[in-house]
Design a protein around this motif. Structure first.
Motif, PDB file in Angstrom:
ATOM      1  N   ASP A 212       0.803  -1.221   0.000  1.00 49.11           N
ATOM      2  CA  ASP A 212       0.000   0.000   0.000  1.00 49.11           C
ATOM      3  C   ASP A 212       0.837   1.273   0.000  1.00 49.11           C
ATOM      4  O   ASP A 212       0.312   2.359  -0.280  1.00 49.11           O
ATOM      5  CB  ASP A 212      -0.946   0.029   1.213  1.00 49.11           C
ATOM      6  CG  ASP A 212      -2.250  -0.710   0.949  1.00 49.11           C
ATOM      7  OD1 ASP A 212      -2.372  -1.317  -0.139  1.00 49.11           O
ATOM      8  OD2 ASP A 212      -3.138  -0.685   1.813  1.00 49.11           O
ATOM      9  N   ASN A 213       2.114   1.160   0.323  1.00 50.04           N
ATOM     10  CA  ASN A 213       2.983   2.336   0.349  1.00 50.04           C
ATOM     11  C   ASN A 213       2.916   3.049  -1.011  1.00 50.04           C
ATOM     12  O   ASN A 213       2.938   2.409  -2.049  1.00 50.04           O
ATOM     13  CB  ASN A 213       4.426   1.880   0.638  1.00 50.04           C
ATOM     14  CG  ASN A 213       5.321   3.014   1.068  1.00 50.04           C
ATOM     15  OD1 ASN A 213       4.865   4.126   1.336  1.00 50.04           O
ATOM     16  ND2 ASN A 213       6.614   2.746   1.133  1.00 50.04           N
ATOM     17  N   THR A 215       0.400   4.437  -2.365  1.00 47.04           N
ATOM     18  CA  THR A 215      -0.831   4.242  -3.135  1.00 47.04           C
ATOM     19  C   THR A 215      -1.987   4.901  -2.385  1.00 47.04           C
ATOM     20  O   THR A 215      -1.838   5.345  -1.246  1.00 47.04           O
ATOM     21  CB  THR A 215      -1.173   2.745  -3.353  1.00 47.04           C
ATOM     22  OG1 THR A 215      -1.577   2.165  -2.115  1.00 47.04           O
ATOM     23  CG2 THR A 215       0.009   1.983  -3.931  1.00 47.04           C
ATOM     24  N   TYR A 216      -3.111   4.936  -3.000  1.00 54.83           N
ATOM     25  CA  TYR A 216      -4.347   5.466  -2.447  1.00 54.83           C
ATOM     26  C   TYR A 216      -5.460   4.799  -3.215  1.00 54.83           C
ATOM     27  O   TYR A 216      -5.266   4.518  -4.396  1.00 54.83           O
ATOM     28  CB  TYR A 216      -4.387   6.990  -2.619  1.00 54.83           C
ATOM     29  CG  TYR A 216      -5.628   7.628  -2.028  1.00 54.83           C
ATOM     30  CD1 TYR A 216      -5.702   7.902  -0.667  1.00 54.83           C
ATOM     31  CD2 TYR A 216      -6.725   7.924  -2.834  1.00 54.83           C
ATOM     32  CE1 TYR A 216      -6.842   8.458  -0.126  1.00 54.83           C
ATOM     33  CE2 TYR A 216      -7.868   8.483  -2.290  1.00 54.83           C
ATOM     34  CZ  TYR A 216      -7.920   8.753  -0.942  1.00 54.83           C
ATOM     35  OH  TYR A 216      -9.049   9.306  -0.394  1.00 54.83           O
ATOM     36  N   PRO A 217      -6.621   4.540  -2.630  1.00 57.06           N
ATOM     37  CA  PRO A 217      -7.101   4.778  -1.272  1.00 57.06           C
ATOM     38  C   PRO A 217      -6.231   4.101  -0.195  1.00 57.06           C
ATOM     39  O   PRO A 217      -5.687   3.046  -0.417  1.00 57.06           O
ATOM     40  CB  PRO A 217      -8.504   4.170  -1.288  1.00 57.06           C
ATOM     41  CG  PRO A 217      -8.912   4.191  -2.722  1.00 57.06           C
ATOM     42  CD  PRO A 217      -7.671   3.971  -3.484  1.00 57.06           C
ATOM     43  N   TYR A 219      -5.314   3.756   4.309  1.00 59.69           N
ATOM     44  CA  TYR A 219      -5.947   3.653   5.630  1.00 59.69           C
ATOM     45  C   TYR A 219      -4.886   3.626   6.723  1.00 59.69           C
ATOM     46  O   TYR A 219      -4.814   2.672   7.494  1.00 59.69           O
ATOM     47  CB  TYR A 219      -6.831   2.397   5.679  1.00 59.69           C
ATOM     48  CG  TYR A 219      -7.728   2.265   4.471  1.00 59.69           C
ATOM     49  CD1 TYR A 219      -8.951   2.936   4.417  1.00 59.69           C
ATOM     50  CD2 TYR A 219      -7.328   1.537   3.350  1.00 59.69           C
ATOM     51  CE1 TYR A 219      -9.770   2.862   3.296  1.00 59.69           C
ATOM     52  CE2 TYR A 219      -8.136   1.457   2.222  1.00 59.69           C
ATOM     53  CZ  TYR A 219      -9.347   2.119   2.204  1.00 59.69           C
ATOM     54  OH  TYR A 219     -10.142   2.046   1.086  1.00 59.69           O
ATOM     55  N   MET A 572      -8.912   6.970 -11.376  1.00 60.54           N
ATOM     56  CA  MET A 572      -7.942   5.937 -11.016  1.00 60.54           C
ATOM     57  C   MET A 572      -8.524   4.560 -11.299  1.00 60.54           C
ATOM     58  O   MET A 572      -9.702   4.333 -11.010  1.00 60.54           O
ATOM     59  CB  MET A 572      -7.649   6.085  -9.514  1.00 60.54           C
ATOM     60  CG  MET A 572      -6.634   5.134  -8.970  1.00 60.54           C
ATOM     61  SD  MET A 572      -7.392   3.650  -8.312  1.00 60.54           S
ATOM     62  CE  MET A 572      -7.992   4.230  -6.737  1.00 60.54           C
ATOM     63  N   LEU A 576     -13.206   6.376 -10.078  1.00 63.24           N
ATOM     64  CA  LEU A 576     -12.797   7.553  -9.326  1.00 63.24           C
ATOM     65  C   LEU A 576     -12.290   7.155  -7.951  1.00 63.24           C
ATOM     66  O   LEU A 576     -12.874   6.301  -7.292  1.00 63.24           O
ATOM     67  CB  LEU A 576     -13.992   8.501  -9.149  1.00 63.24           C
ATOM     68  CG  LEU A 576     -14.681   8.941 -10.434  1.00 63.24           C
ATOM     69  CD1 LEU A 576     -15.977   9.683 -10.112  1.00 63.24           C
ATOM     70  CD2 LEU A 576     -13.748   9.838 -11.249  1.00 63.24           C
ATOM     71  N   ALA A 577     -11.213   7.781  -7.509  1.00 62.28           N
ATOM     72  CA  ALA A 577     -10.801   7.661  -6.117  1.00 62.28           C
ATOM     73  C   ALA A 577     -11.437   8.832  -5.375  1.00 62.28           C
ATOM     74  O   ALA A 577     -11.356   9.968  -5.827  1.00 62.28           O
ATOM     75  CB  ALA A 577      -9.291   7.722  -5.996  1.00 62.28           C
ATOM     76  N   PRO A 578     -12.092   8.562  -4.233  1.00 59.14           N
ATOM     77  CA  PRO A 578     -12.721   9.653  -3.482  1.00 59.14           C
ATOM     78  C   PRO A 578     -11.651  10.523  -2.828  1.00 59.14           C
ATOM     79  O   PRO A 578     -10.501  10.104  -2.695  1.00 59.14           O
ATOM     80  CB  PRO A 578     -13.548   8.925  -2.429  1.00 59.14           C
ATOM     81  CG  PRO A 578     -12.833   7.634  -2.213  1.00 59.14           C
ATOM     82  CD  PRO A 578     -12.208   7.272  -3.543  1.00 59.14           C
ATOM     83  N   LYS A 580     -11.494  11.252   0.201  1.00 64.69           N
ATOM     84  CA  LYS A 580     -11.118  10.759   1.534  1.00 64.69           C
ATOM     85  C   LYS A 580     -11.488   9.283   1.698  1.00 64.69           C
ATOM     86  O   LYS A 580     -12.277   8.745   0.940  1.00 64.69           O
ATOM     87  CB  LYS A 580     -11.809  11.580   2.623  1.00 64.69           C
ATOM     88  CG  LYS A 580     -13.326  11.515   2.625  1.00 64.69           C
ATOM     89  CD  LYS A 580     -13.890  12.252   3.832  1.00 64.69           C
ATOM     90  CE  LYS A 580     -15.406  12.256   3.867  1.00 64.69           C
ATOM     91  NZ  LYS A 580     -16.023  13.188   2.925  1.00 64.69           N
ATOM     92  N   THR A 581     -10.882   8.648   2.693  1.00 65.64           N
ATOM     93  CA  THR A 581     -11.295   7.300   3.080  1.00 65.64           C
ATOM     94  C   THR A 581     -11.818   7.384   4.505  1.00 65.64           C
ATOM     95  O   THR A 581     -11.710   8.430   5.153  1.00 65.64           O
ATOM     96  CB  THR A 581     -10.124   6.305   3.037  1.00 65.64           C
ATOM     97  OG1 THR A 581      -9.145   6.701   4.019  1.00 65.64           O
ATOM     98  CG2 THR A 581      -9.472   6.279   1.668  1.00 65.64           C
ATOM     99  N   THR A 582     -12.388   6.289   4.995  1.00 67.44           N
ATOM    100  CA  THR A 582     -12.952   6.294   6.348  1.00 67.44           C
ATOM    101  C   THR A 582     -12.484   5.058   7.109  1.00 67.44           C
ATOM    102  O   THR A 582     -11.891   4.145   6.539  1.00 67.44           O
ATOM    103  CB  THR A 582     -14.492   6.255   6.306  1.00 67.44           C
ATOM    104  OG1 THR A 582     -14.907   4.951   5.884  1.00 67.44           O
ATOM    105  CG2 THR A 582     -15.053   7.306   5.353  1.00 67.44           C
ATOM    106  N   GLY A 585     -13.366   1.745   5.707  1.00 68.00           N
ATOM    107  CA  GLY A 585     -12.469   1.199   4.687  1.00 68.00           C
ATOM    108  C   GLY A 585     -11.313   0.421   5.286  1.00 68.00           C
ATOM    109  O   GLY A 585     -10.845  -0.559   4.709  1.00 68.00           O
ATOM    110  N   ARG A 589     -10.621  -3.444   4.335  1.00 69.03           N
ATOM    111  CA  ARG A 589      -9.373  -3.975   3.781  1.00 69.03           C
ATOM    112  C   ARG A 589      -8.845  -5.130   4.641  1.00 69.03           C
ATOM    113  O   ARG A 589      -8.360  -6.125   4.124  1.00 69.03           O
ATOM    114  CB  ARG A 589      -8.336  -2.848   3.654  1.00 69.03           C
ATOM    115  CG  ARG A 589      -7.257  -3.156   2.628  1.00 69.03           C
ATOM    116  CD  ARG A 589      -6.709  -1.921   1.943  1.00 69.03           C
ATOM    117  NE  ARG A 589      -5.559  -2.229   1.122  1.00 69.03           N
ATOM    118  CZ  ARG A 589      -5.608  -2.706  -0.118  1.00 69.03           C
ATOM    119  NH1 ARG A 589      -6.772  -2.910  -0.692  1.00 69.03           N
ATOM    120  NH2 ARG A 589      -4.503  -2.970  -0.803  1.00 69.03           N
TER     121      ARG A 589
END
Lengths: 696, 696
Positions: A212-213, A215-217, A219, A572, A576-578, A580-582, A585, A589
């Motif tokens: 995940d380093n 990257t996005y989304p 958490y 992406m 679409l990538a939002p 923000k994440t919550t 999420g 994951r």
């Protein structure tokens, strides 16, 4: 993770000289602006926002440079400094022991008394800046040879720094900007008495690990809190960031103040091609080799894994960054754009006779220097002292006692009077050194030298005098050294040249033997590369102003910069990538990967799930233009409030070293709401939350 | 969404002939296998699984072809058929009214009495298959001209179908496989008495809308449940899939039985280049144009939006698919691979003299036919009757009454005896036709013809006899037609040629006038394209067997296929996509986008959140090799149990039309657990859940 990685090891001449400009003026959200030249026009035109001098001063004094690769900010009047967990990681590892692993378990000091002193963390706050371009340039006269001019420039810079330190008592650095088009004196208030207040488990700070380093989304709760002390008491600061618990809304204007390490947006095509064809392939191969060595070491057992964790993290991070950057260079379109931009810039220069004359053959001089550099590239990048920590310390000891006897202006870079405090602070650090880890890396360093330079290379020969094979040489070196003890290092430096010359410590013996070989390399680089590239860079930098005025920002130099942008998702992966994440999420994951590493949650998060409001925003993205070194930077709204904590860029941002593309380049930050939610509900850190929120 | 899109409109000759093979044998997880030739060797070697004939028969008889573009399966002994919401969408729209919108609101029938009859949905279950290659090939003799041979082949096929239908009472289709290397007779049990049992809100079935379509991670409950009836009673089926509530684990072997619409993996390079340079650019432009028209119509008001929703959904879907496929064709590497494969295949042919002689100049014949096709490409793809539904119905009426008087073998495709029931079922459908929507599309169709063909084109002239401008012509056409009434269509057909010839209905008048123009086109295509491409395809298909034996699967033909694969995440966006998502992720995405469309949740999901176990798996991915037409297919475990519902491919799968790449090509399915969780806890559909779970 956006810490400075790798870039510091680039050949000096190339890191220093990044020489041309992208376009007539920086597009919308681009730019790492110095605080003497903020993008006032763009802010007013696009957002109707006019920051006052007081606003700018406030965010400058609330911003903190953390160690030699990160950023942070004051978030309470009592010296609380918020930064990333991955910026704090080195300190966390140094205070950990086999019995107590603060990296894995995290830490919280509910009271001042419980806070843990950091062994060697230096914080810098930028107190003043002054344009010293004239003074530096006047030190050189037309009659000087290139090498004489280089020496004169360096001597003048050291003199300015020394005078300033004597006068102000502040850490004083002369910084070349616009590849030497300008020189500025930056003076910092320095804090070396720093304590750890809070760190979460690395598992949640670096949730998703290497995959995940970048990257996005995303958490991650990539936060850590220090407190700056002076004379045994928490420092009182007038300028700190007030906390906005609700954070920034989608589409809102935000700022970052931080210390981007280096960019190469103004490299000439000759430099970019060198990077693509030589520097990056070499660097990637070297990272991969070292990563394999350290992973093998970590696989030996739990304690070895603990010792190697920070290094592995760092190499994986660098490898991911460099891979992304390298892919950018391999992108034919990017290179075409770069070539077109250089062509346009050069035609603008051609159109102004006085600029044309001033620039002269500077572009060709850079290209010629690169050709010369190639001839010794293999030696320059492979002659390394085995065992990274001990080798570095030994060489620093040997050089330090010699350099301090010279006039300040003639010393090696890193040994000027103004730099000695910070150097000694790190050199005498009580942080543990792990012989096993030094050993495996040392053996591999020698093997790599043998591969690349062969056994007849004088540097290699000097190393192998300690033993006929890499393994035996390293074993002997480690057996005969006491440099692991900081007292020994301190005593050697205190004893001066005599003590160092008499030392039979194996690493000191080796450092004494190879120092002349390395000094010859430095001298050769100065005479053949820097003496030509530095003045060429200055001229091209000046051409920049002549052609564009000061509508530009300089390449990053690990000095304070202001960037602005908007909170904004992006296209992406076909969707679409939002923005923000919550916390939802995060749990998605974890369950999606059956809670397997690196997607496993700390037990605290499993047990405490029902206490949390899962709709709390966790991470968010913005168009802020950042790069390694910005890690830990505050994200600030137009009221000057803290809304987030920069910790990364997305995968599309990696090419940002060379070119900024607003469509997909995103800065990834921890949302202010998530930090408070976690502190209060999972960590029982009510006192810290209250202090941050200003409720105490 | 993986429904058949666009592909049906491809020029006949090209869709029919896909001519060469990827490699010596299909790699690991690739392949859409016919049930007469399942990949037994691969399954045994890789998974140690040996499906029995009874296992294969069971899943075949439990599999359902849904309408003319989807798949499904029986999931209860009382005829419950599970498929996708987006496969059911057309029916949902047709039973909706301005007062009751089942698309938006969803539907659940707690009892048989509440189930709603579908106006025109046909289900097919494959009862038997028979290899009729010999019979088809013997119908042609060497002395025939190409056109004579084509006619003879078609006549023989029609004859086989008619005989079979008379004998079995089953729907009987002769299917060319391996581009005519084989011909098979497929006999289907047909259900036309179908009722709607359950559909969720489109908002959750198609959660994430067009952006998330064809992407993953995904959070869609894309399901709908029908019940097949016979003689007014729920049909009793011996073969239905038992439900596995826990679904499939990461790494588990799974299967899909379904009806992939079409693939082009065996196209020659000449065909691929034609697709890349002509077919796709034209198609994409046409989609974009039509999408703009329909969106403008939808923006007029809520009722218009409701009417246009299904069409807009379909075009957006097609546009996203075609864009992904087109990007594949634009990928130089893909084309290089394809060229290399064709070269290898042709060299294998060269190496076998008897095969070489048999194939002859077939590759050149295909290339020559494509060149010929280009000469009339613009007419062929632009001469369309204005107003998609009314235009199609009018032409079908005019042709139907003429064709039925001819010997079966000489009729136009679509009008053979064996095809008439299905044709009439759709032609006489009581589903509503929206004049406003017909109007805007009709106007644009004429405008596009004017652009491409000019006002002197005889087809255009015929249309503009109804009015001097597109707007006036369409207005007049709509004012003078009663074809919106299914009774009128039924009466016209019942009245036969005489009634149709006498009709003053504007659309019938227009269809009568343009039918000869279109028939000339069909004849030209048959004589100049199909007569050459069809035998070339047959020969290349036979070469395939000669070179590789029967280790291959044929391109997709919307007939039943078996594919196998594993539940497996993949590298994506710089990190890893997990093999499944959860309900946590659904809420994350909704909150992340501030619950804004298309990421808003139905109110039921907001109100009912706390009733749900958010860790329930929602969607999952597998390496299953699928394509449009597979939508609604069951995912089956090795025990033959239902574990998931195919509804999509990821963005990386779109290039799968031309080439399958296991590293990133993924099938996206709804997890069995999510369906039960939602039915029970959000929809109060206890009876349905029990019936599916076999608990009643």
């Amino acid at each position: 993770m956006n810490r400075i990685s790798g870039s510091k090891k680039w050949p000096l001449a190339l890191a220093a000289a990044a020489l041309f400009v992208l376009a007539a003026s920086a597009p919308a959200e681009e730019g790492m602006w110095t605080l003497d030249n903020p993008p006032l026009k763009q802010l007013k035109e696009k957002y109707g926002f006019e920051p006052t001098p007081a606003w700018l001063e406030h965010i400058r004094l609330a911003s903190v440079r953390v160690g030699d690769g990160g950023s942070g900010s004051f978030v309470s009047p009592d010296g609380l400094v918020l930064t990333n967990h991955h910026v704090a990681l080195g300190q966390l590892q140094k205070i950990s022991t086999p019995q107590k692993d603060y990296v894995a378990d995290g830490f919280y000091a509910a009271t001042l008394a419980e806070e843990i002193p950091c062994p060697d963390l230096e914080l810098n706050v930028l107190y003043s800046t002054e344009n010293v371009t004239d003074r530096v340039q006047k030190a050189m006269t037309p009659s000087m040879t290139p090498k004489q001019a280089l020496d004169a420039r360096k001597a003048e810079i050291a003199k300015i720094e020394k005078e300033s330190m004597a006068k102000t008592g502040l850490r004083s650095d002369v910084v070349p900007l616009y590849s030497g088009g300008e020189y500025w004196l930056y003076c910092y208030k320095k804090y070396t008495e720093v304590k750890l207040v809070f760190a979460p488990e690395q598992q949640i700070a670096f949730y998703g690990g290497d995959p995940d380093n970048f990257t996005y989304p995303r958490y991650d709760l990539d936060m850590a809190v220090f407190r700056a002390y002076e004379n045994g008491k928490p420092t009182k600061v007038a300028h700190y960031l007030k906390w906005s618990a609700k954070g920034a809304a989608d589409g809102e204007l935000v700022f970052v103040t931080g210390h981007p390490g280096s960019t190469n947006r103004r490299m000439t095509m000759a430099q970019l091609v060198y990077q693509r064809d030589i520097a990056y392939p070499n660097r990637l191969a070297s990272y991969k080799r070292r990563l394999a060595i350290c992973r093998a070491y970590a696989s030996r057992g739990a304690e070895e894994a603990r010792q190697a964790a920070n290094i592995i993290f760092g190499i994986e991070n660098s490898l991911k960054v460099s891979t992304g950057e390298y892919e950018g260079l391999l992108d034919a379109k990017l290179m075409e754009n770069k070539a077109a931009e250089e062509k346009e810039f050069r035609s603008l220069i051609e159109a102004k006779p006085e600029v044309k004359q001033m620039v002269g053959d500077s572009f060709q001089a850079v290209a010629a220097a690169i050709e010369k550099l190639k001839s010794r590239q293999t030696e320059l990048s492979n002659r390394n002292l085995p065992c990274p920590t001990l080798g570095r310390f030994a060489l620093q000891v040997v050089r330090l006692v010699a350099e301090v006897k010279k006039p300040d202006g003639l010393r090696l870079e890193g040994f000027h009077d103004s730099q000695l405090d910070s150097l000694k602070f790190r050199l005498f650090s009580p942080a543990p050194i792990y012989p096993g880890l030094e050993e495996v890396q040392g053996v591999d360093t020698i093997k790599q030298m043998l591969d690349k330079l062969g056994p007849q290379d004088p540097f290699v020969k000097a190393v192998l005098e300690f033993g006929p094979t890499p393994e035996e040489a390293v074993k002997a070196l480690l057996a005969g050294t006491k440099l692991t003890d900081p007292k020994v290092r301190t005593q050697l430096v205190a004893g001066g040249e005599k003590a160092v010359a008499a030392s039979k410590d194996t690493f000191i013996v080796l450092a004494r033997k190879v120092d002349p070989i390395l000094r010859e390399q430095i001298k050769w680089q100065e005479e053949n590369i820097d003496s030509f590239v530095s003045p060429a860079g200055e001229k091209i930098g000046q051409a920049l102003f002549a052609v564009h005025g000061k509508s530009l920002y300089p390449d990053a130099t690990f000095t304070l910069r202001l960037t602005y942008g908007t909170v904004k998702g992006y296209a992406m992966n076909g969707t679409l990538a939002p923005s923000k994440t919550t916390l939802y999420g995060l749990y998605d994951r974890a369950v999606s990967f059956d809670n397997k590493p690196p997607f496993d949650l700390p037990q605290r998060y499993i047990d405490g799930k029902d206490k949390l409001d899962l709709a709390t925003p966790l991470n968010f993205v913005s168009t802020l233009d950042i790069i390694g070194g910005n890690s830990g930077s505050p994200v600030i709204n137009r009221r000057g409030e803290f809304v987030g904590l920069v910790f990364d860029g997305n995968i599309e941002s990696l090419v940002g070293r060379f070119i900024y593309d607003e469509t997909a380049n995103r800065c990834v930050s921890v949302h202010s709401a998530a930090m408070i939610e976690a502190l209060k509900k999972l960590y029982g850190a009510q006192a810290l939350a209250k202090e941050i929120l200003g409720e105490k």
